[in-house]
Design a protein around this motif. Structure first.
Motif, PDB file in Angstrom:
ATOM      1  N   PRO A  80       0.801  -1.235   0.000  1.00 35.70           N
ATOM      2  CA  PRO A  80       0.000   0.000   0.000  1.00 35.70           C
ATOM      3  C   PRO A  80       0.831   1.282   0.000  1.00 35.70           C
ATOM      4  CG  PRO A  80      -0.905  -1.560   1.565  1.00 35.70           C
ATOM      5  CD  PRO A  80       0.395  -2.122   1.092  1.00 35.70           C
ATOM      6  N   ASP A  81       1.921   1.292   0.756  1.00 31.95           N
ATOM      7  CA  ASP A  81       2.764   2.488   0.791  1.00 31.95           C
ATOM      8  C   ASP A  81       3.517   2.684  -0.516  1.00 31.95           C
ATOM      9  OD1 ASP A  81       1.966   3.032   3.394  1.00 31.95           O
ATOM     10  OD2 ASP A  81       3.585   1.810   4.247  1.00 31.95           O
ATOM     11  N   ASN A  82       4.041   1.603  -1.077  1.00 26.34           N
ATOM     12  CA  ASN A  82       4.837   1.712  -2.302  1.00 26.34           C
ATOM     13  C   ASN A  82       3.988   2.034  -3.522  1.00 26.34           C
ATOM     14  OD1 ASN A  82       7.234   1.237  -0.959  1.00 26.34           O
ATOM     15  ND2 ASN A  82       7.162  -0.968  -1.294  1.00 26.34           N
ATOM     16  N   ILE A  83       2.754   1.530  -3.570  1.00 25.79           N
ATOM     17  CA  ILE A  83       1.929   1.790  -4.758  1.00 25.79           C
ATOM     18  C   ILE A  83       1.535   3.253  -4.839  1.00 25.79           C
ATOM     19  CG2 ILE A  83      -0.302   1.221  -3.745  1.00 25.79           C
ATOM     20  CD1 ILE A  83       0.886   0.439  -7.314  1.00 25.79           C
ATOM     21  N   VAL A  84       1.434   3.920  -3.705  1.00 27.03           N
ATOM     22  CA  VAL A  84       1.129   5.353  -3.727  1.00 27.03           C
ATOM     23  C   VAL A  84       2.260   6.109  -4.419  1.00 27.03           C
ATOM     24  CG1 VAL A  84       0.778   7.390  -2.278  1.00 27.03           C
ATOM     25  CG2 VAL A  84      -0.344   5.246  -1.693  1.00 27.03           C
ATOM     26  N   LEU A  85       3.502   5.734  -4.135  1.00 27.52           N
ATOM     27  CA  LEU A  85       4.654   6.381  -4.768  1.00 27.52           C
ATOM     28  C   LEU A  85       4.757   6.030  -6.249  1.00 27.52           C
ATOM     29  CD1 LEU A  85       7.264   5.788  -1.923  1.00 27.52           C
ATOM     30  CD2 LEU A  85       6.007   7.895  -2.421  1.00 27.52           C
ATOM     31  N   ILE A  86       4.524   4.765  -6.574  1.00 34.88           N
ATOM     32  CA  ILE A  86       4.628   4.318  -7.968  1.00 34.88           C
ATOM     33  C   ILE A  86       3.501   4.889  -8.806  1.00 34.88           C
ATOM     34  CG2 ILE A  86       4.542   2.270  -9.449  1.00 34.88           C
ATOM     35  CD1 ILE A  86       5.916   0.740  -7.158  1.00 34.88           C
ATOM     36  N   ALA A  87       2.305   5.018  -8.220  1.00 34.69           N
ATOM     37  CA  ALA A  87       1.121   5.454  -8.970  1.00 34.69           C
ATOM     38  C   ALA A  87       1.203   6.901  -9.402  1.00 34.69           C
ATOM     39  CB  ALA A  87      -0.133   5.239  -8.131  1.00 34.69           C
ATOM     40  N   SER A  88       2.045   7.696  -8.760  1.00 38.56           N
ATOM     41  CA  SER A  88       2.113   9.118  -9.125  1.00 38.56           C
ATOM     42  C   SER A  88       2.627   9.322 -10.543  1.00 38.56           C
ATOM     43  CB  SER A  88       2.994   9.865  -8.119  1.00 38.56           C
ATOM     44  OG  SER A  88       4.318   9.349  -8.156  1.00 38.56           O
ATOM     45  N   MET A 110      -7.708  -9.986  -3.375  1.00 38.85           N
ATOM     46  CA  MET A 110      -8.676  -8.906  -3.182  1.00 38.85           C
ATOM     47  C   MET A 110      -8.032  -7.708  -2.482  1.00 38.85           C
ATOM     48  SD  MET A 110     -11.249 -10.200  -4.797  1.00 38.85           S
ATOM     49  CE  MET A 110     -11.516  -8.556  -5.073  1.00 38.85           C
ATOM     50  N   PHE A 111      -7.045  -7.952  -1.607  1.00 41.39           N
ATOM     51  CA  PHE A 111      -6.325  -6.865  -0.953  1.00 41.39           C
ATOM     52  C   PHE A 111      -5.564  -6.034  -1.980  1.00 41.39           C
ATOM     53  CE2 PHE A 111      -2.348  -5.331   0.961  1.00 41.39           C
ATOM     54  CZ  PHE A 111      -2.874  -4.457   1.892  1.00 41.39           C
ATOM     55  N   VAL A 112      -4.895  -6.705  -2.928  1.00 39.44           N
ATOM     56  CA  VAL A 112      -4.167  -5.990  -3.984  1.00 39.44           C
ATOM     57  C   VAL A 112      -5.147  -5.207  -4.855  1.00 39.44           C
ATOM     58  CG1 VAL A 112      -2.745  -6.296  -6.045  1.00 39.44           C
ATOM     59  CG2 VAL A 112      -2.249  -7.615  -3.984  1.00 39.44           C
ATOM     60  N   LEU A 113      -6.256  -5.828  -5.213  1.00 46.53           N
ATOM     61  CA  LEU A 113      -7.267  -5.166  -6.039  1.00 46.53           C
ATOM     62  C   LEU A 113      -7.848  -3.948  -5.331  1.00 46.53           C
ATOM     63  CD1 LEU A 113      -9.039  -5.331  -8.639  1.00 46.53           C
ATOM     64  CD2 LEU A 113     -10.621  -6.681  -7.300  1.00 46.53           C
ATOM     65  N   ASN A 118      -8.228   1.952  -4.285  1.00 44.50           N
ATOM     66  CA  ASN A 118      -8.142   3.054  -3.328  1.00 44.50           C
ATOM     67  C   ASN A 118      -7.127   4.109  -3.747  1.00 44.50           C
ATOM     68  OD1 ASN A 118     -10.091   1.990  -1.661  1.00 44.50           O
ATOM     69  ND2 ASN A 118      -8.634   0.994  -0.288  1.00 44.50           N
ATOM     70  N   VAL A 119      -6.085   3.697  -4.473  1.00 38.46           N
ATOM     71  CA  VAL A 119      -5.098   4.659  -4.958  1.00 38.46           C
ATOM     72  C   VAL A 119      -5.705   5.540  -6.048  1.00 38.46           C
ATOM     73  CG1 VAL A 119      -2.890   4.826  -6.196  1.00 38.46           C
ATOM     74  CG2 VAL A 119      -3.119   3.275  -4.284  1.00 38.46           C
ATOM     75  N   GLY A 120      -6.702   5.015  -6.761  1.00 36.81           N
ATOM     76  CA  GLY A 120      -7.376   5.826  -7.762  1.00 36.81           C
ATOM     77  C   GLY A 120      -7.454   5.209  -9.144  1.00 36.81           C
TER      78      GLY A 120
END
Length: 130
Positions: A80-88, A110-113, A118-120
């Motif tokens: 969850p923390d890393n995907i926020v950085l990667i998603a930017s 389902m957690f990954v999905l 949630n990231v957008g």
């Protein structure tokens, strides 16, 4: 003494009361009953396969619950923390593909999905072998 004028009557009030109590018990206990079945999910359709392009983001989850996103390896807890950085660096309307090992728990996939949603990211799909 003869009682010819009095016809026998059937009193159904206790029967209705018992049925309503049984119905209420059934309605309360039914949502708590859990059915567990072993389900073997089918392979994907072979007629229409989605081909991921190079610019698409592909999230790979292996059997050890390790996630690989474009050569970035992380654990499921760090995701969850890393995907926020990667998603930017990505467009939120682009398709995201999840390639998860079939031996993973359903909760992990389902957690990954859910985290990607949630990231957008709005277009998240699961890929199969088909």
């Amino acid at each position: 003494m003869r009682f010819d004028d009095d016809a026998p009557e059937l009193n159904i009030t206790p029967l209705v009361d018992i049925m309503l109590v049984l119905l209420a018990i059934l309605m309360v206990t039914m949502p708590t009953i859990v059915y567990q079945e072993d389900v073997a999910l089918p392979e994907g359709s072979k007629t229409k396969a989605s081909v991921s392009q190079q610019k698409d983001l592909v999230v790979i989850v292996n059997e050890k619950r390790e996630i690989n996103i474009q050569n970035h390896k992380m654990s499921l807890d760090e995701f969850p923390d890393n995907i926020v950085l990667i998603a930017s660096g990505y467009d939120k309307n682009m398709p995201i593909y999840i390639k998860a090992d079939k031996n993973l728990k359903y909760d992990d996939v389902m957690f990954v999905l859910k985290t990607l949603k949630n990231v957008g990211f709005s277009k998240v799909a699961l890929q199969t072998n088909g």
